[in-house]
Write an enzyme that holds these catalytic residues in place. Structure first.
Site, PDB file in Angstrom:
ATOM      1  CG  HIS A  18       0.112   7.904  -3.447  1.00 44.54           C
ATOM      2  ND1 HIS A  18       1.536   8.404  -2.493  1.00 44.54           N
ATOM      3  CD2 HIS A  18       1.451   7.777  -4.382  1.00 44.54           C
ATOM      4  CE1 HIS A  18       1.863   8.447  -2.634  1.00 44.54           C
ATOM      5  NE2 HIS A  18       2.911   7.322  -3.917  1.00 44.54           N
ATOM      6  CG  HIS A  20       4.421   9.460  -8.440  1.00 43.92           C
ATOM      7  ND1 HIS A  20       5.393  11.110  -7.811  1.00 43.92           N
ATOM      8  CD2 HIS A  20       4.329   8.228  -7.831  1.00 43.92           C
ATOM      9  CE1 HIS A  20       5.631   9.515  -7.160  1.00 43.92           C
ATOM     10  NE2 HIS A  20       4.946   8.692  -6.129  1.00 43.92           N
ATOM     11  CE  LYS A 104       4.480  10.993   0.214  1.00 41.39           C
ATOM     12  NZ  LYS A 104       4.577  10.706  -0.575  1.00 41.39           N
ATOM     13  CG  HIS A 141       7.602   7.570   1.274  1.00 42.91           C
ATOM     14  ND1 HIS A 141       7.721   7.316   0.153  1.00 42.91           N
ATOM     15  CD2 HIS A 141       9.024   6.599   1.842  1.00 42.91           C
ATOM     16  CE1 HIS A 141       9.005   6.391  -0.436  1.00 42.91           C
ATOM     17  NE2 HIS A 141       9.291   5.461   1.071  1.00 42.91           N
ATOM     18  CG  HIS A 179       3.706   4.138  -1.319  1.00 46.56           C
ATOM     19  ND1 HIS A 179       4.407   4.439  -0.508  1.00 46.56           N
ATOM     20  CD2 HIS A 179       3.335   5.153  -1.400  1.00 46.56           C
ATOM     21  CE1 HIS A 179       5.468   5.265   0.139  1.00 46.56           C
ATOM     22  NE2 HIS A 179       4.643   6.052  -0.918  1.00 46.56           N
ATOM     23  CG  ASP A 252       3.854   4.804  -5.118  1.00 45.34           C
ATOM     24  OD1 ASP A 252       4.071   6.195  -5.623  1.00 45.34           O
ATOM     25  OD2 ASP A 252       4.177   3.946  -5.021  1.00 45.34           O
TER      26      ASP A 252
HETATM   27  C1  NCD Z   1       7.780   7.836  -6.592  1.00 45.58           C
HETATM   28  C2  NCD Z   1       8.616   7.854  -7.584  1.00 45.58           C
HETATM   29  O1  NCD Z   1       9.526   7.785  -8.836  1.00 45.58           O
HETATM   30  O2  NCD Z   1       8.232   9.018  -7.847  1.00 45.58           O
HETATM   31  N1  NCD Z   1       8.749   5.881  -6.166  1.00 45.58           N
HETATM   32  C3  NCD Z   1       8.486   4.828  -6.643  1.00 45.58           C
HETATM   33  O3  NCD Z   1       9.031   4.280  -6.447  1.00 45.58           O
HETATM   34  N2  NCD Z   1       7.293   4.668  -5.037  1.00 45.58           N
HETATM   35  C4  NCD Z   1       8.771   7.949  -5.378  1.00 45.58           C
HETATM   36  C5  NCD Z   1       7.614   7.013  -4.537  1.00 45.58           C
HETATM   37  O4  NCD Z   1       6.486   7.174  -4.159  1.00 45.58           O
HETATM   38  O5  NCD Z   1       8.086   6.470  -3.670  1.00 45.58           O
HETATM   39 ZN    ZN Z   2       4.358   7.596  -4.641  1.00 51.69          ZN
END
Ligand code: NCD
Ligand code: ZN
Length: 363
Positions: A18, A20, A104, A141, A179, A252
């Site tokens: 996971h 970003h 997702k 999520h 997460h 995450d």
């Molecule tokens: C994530 C993001 O910034 O894209 N933020 C976070 O707090 N984890 C999105 C997510 O996974 O909830």
């Molecule tokens: Zn995330």
């Protein structure tokens, strides 16, 4: 058997289930950090606009690969963003063409770039049936978004209100609860069948909610689902280090430039990719479970997704590493565009052999 502490730990190359990676200059800065450690990563689709088609997902995959040094050996595993109007045929095509690894589910407005998320889970049933039949896992999520539910309870409420009925409706669907942050989620996964797993972040293993208010408001520790009380952190540590195969690594890592974190309405997301493995190793050692780190980081994830494990090794050494207070973006836009990593300014006891963890810039 000797009781001497382990000085060198060789693991199969781990994967991040996971992450970003963002787009544009942020992608250029952070993708190499993930690829330097992890063999594969499940890449989140919450771009603006979100990734809802095979063509957009494929194009993003190419931008990720273009941001990496040659011979990184890294494979991005792509996901589609589910909306109320997502085309199930598109998901089926994405799976057949090998572009999509999973989909997702963001409840609408649950987190960063989730405005286009799903408003009615029951109405999504036909799409989930298609995913079930073509073997696409659903990544969730897991938080309700109702304003009347306390933000610290939103994950626990989601489990009973939405996840349990969804699993009953779709018994053949593979689901990852992303997460996880609560003892309730730990227990829910343990009590479920083999089609439900969970990822656990380094920050939820290290921090409890006091971190958010320690000496002042601390936007660098704000993420969603929000960090919970100490008893939840302890339950997550027990789960991650238990050797149970349905809890595995997902950082995450969610970078936001400093100015977006340090504002009157700061973004949710903790950036941890440069030292994630060192951070997990610290937890596993504290819990006396270093011998289980490889399972959590490198084995249980591929096992759940039905993918081969990585063969090449990554080596951790008991040599402290100083985490920089910030990392500047690769294109040197500088100033407020710096990223603050988890453990900024702290020392971690483990470092990676040959690690180039700062992407070439630090201060
Ligand atoms: C994530 C993001 O910034 O894209 N933020 C976070 O707090 N984890 C999105 C997510 O996974 O909830
Ligand atoms: Zn995330």
């Amino acid at each position: 058997m000797s009781d001497a502490p382990v000085e060198r730990l060789s693991l199969r190359r781990p994967d991040d289930w996971h992450v970003h990676l963002r787009d544009g200059h942020l992608l250029q800065a952070v993708a190499p950090l993930t690829a330097a450690v992890f063999g594969r990563a499940i890449v989140m689709p919450n771009l603006a606009p979100p990734l809802t088609t095979v063509a957009a997902t494929q194009a993003y995959r190419e931008r990720i690969l273009a941001a990496l040094p040659e011979a990184s050996g890294f494979t991005p595993l792509m996901t589609a963003y589910l909306t109320d109007t997502i085309d199930a045929g598109e998901l089926e095509r994405g799976a057949r063409q090998g572009v999509l690894t999973a989909c997702k589910l963001y409840p609408a407005h649950a987190t960063t770039n989730a405005a286009a998320g799903v408003t009615d889970l029951e109405a999504l049933a036909p799409v989930l049936e298609v995913m079930e039949s073509c073997g696409l896992p659903l990544l969730i999520h897991g938080e309700v978004t109702d304003a009347e539910v306390d933000i610290f309870d939103r994950e626990a409420v989601f489990l009973e209100r939405h996840l349990a009925p969804l699993l009953r409706r779709h018994p053949g669907l593979k689901v990852v609860l992303e997460h996880i942050t609560t003892a309730e989620a730990v227990d829910f996964v343990a009590a479920s069948g083999p089609n439900l797993a969970a990822t656990i972040t380094p920050h939820h293993l290290h921090l409890n909610r006091n971190a958010l208010f320690n000496g002042g408001l601390r936007p660098d520790y704000y993420c969603l689902p929000v960090i919970k009380r100490e008893r939840h952190r302890l339950a997550l540590r027990a789960a991650a280090t238990s050797g149970h195969p349905r809890y595995f690594l997902g950082t995450d890592s969610a970078p936001h430039p400093r100015h977006a974190k340090e504002s009157a309405c700061g973004c949710a997301g903790i950036f941890n990719s440069p030292y994630a493995l060192e951070s997990y190793a610290t937890v596993f050692e504290q819990e006396g479970a270093l011998d289980r780190l490889e399972d959590f980081a490198s084995i249980f994830g591929p096992q759940f997704y039905g993918l081969p494990v990585n063969e090449e090794p990554v080596v951790l050494l008991r040599q402290p590493v100083e985490v920089p207070v910030r990392l500047h973006l690769a294109d040197a836009v500088g100033g407020d565009h710096a990223l603050v990593p988890l453990h900024a300014g702290q020392r971690l006891p483990w470092s990676r052999e040959g690690g180039q963890q700062d992407g070439g810039a630090r201060s």
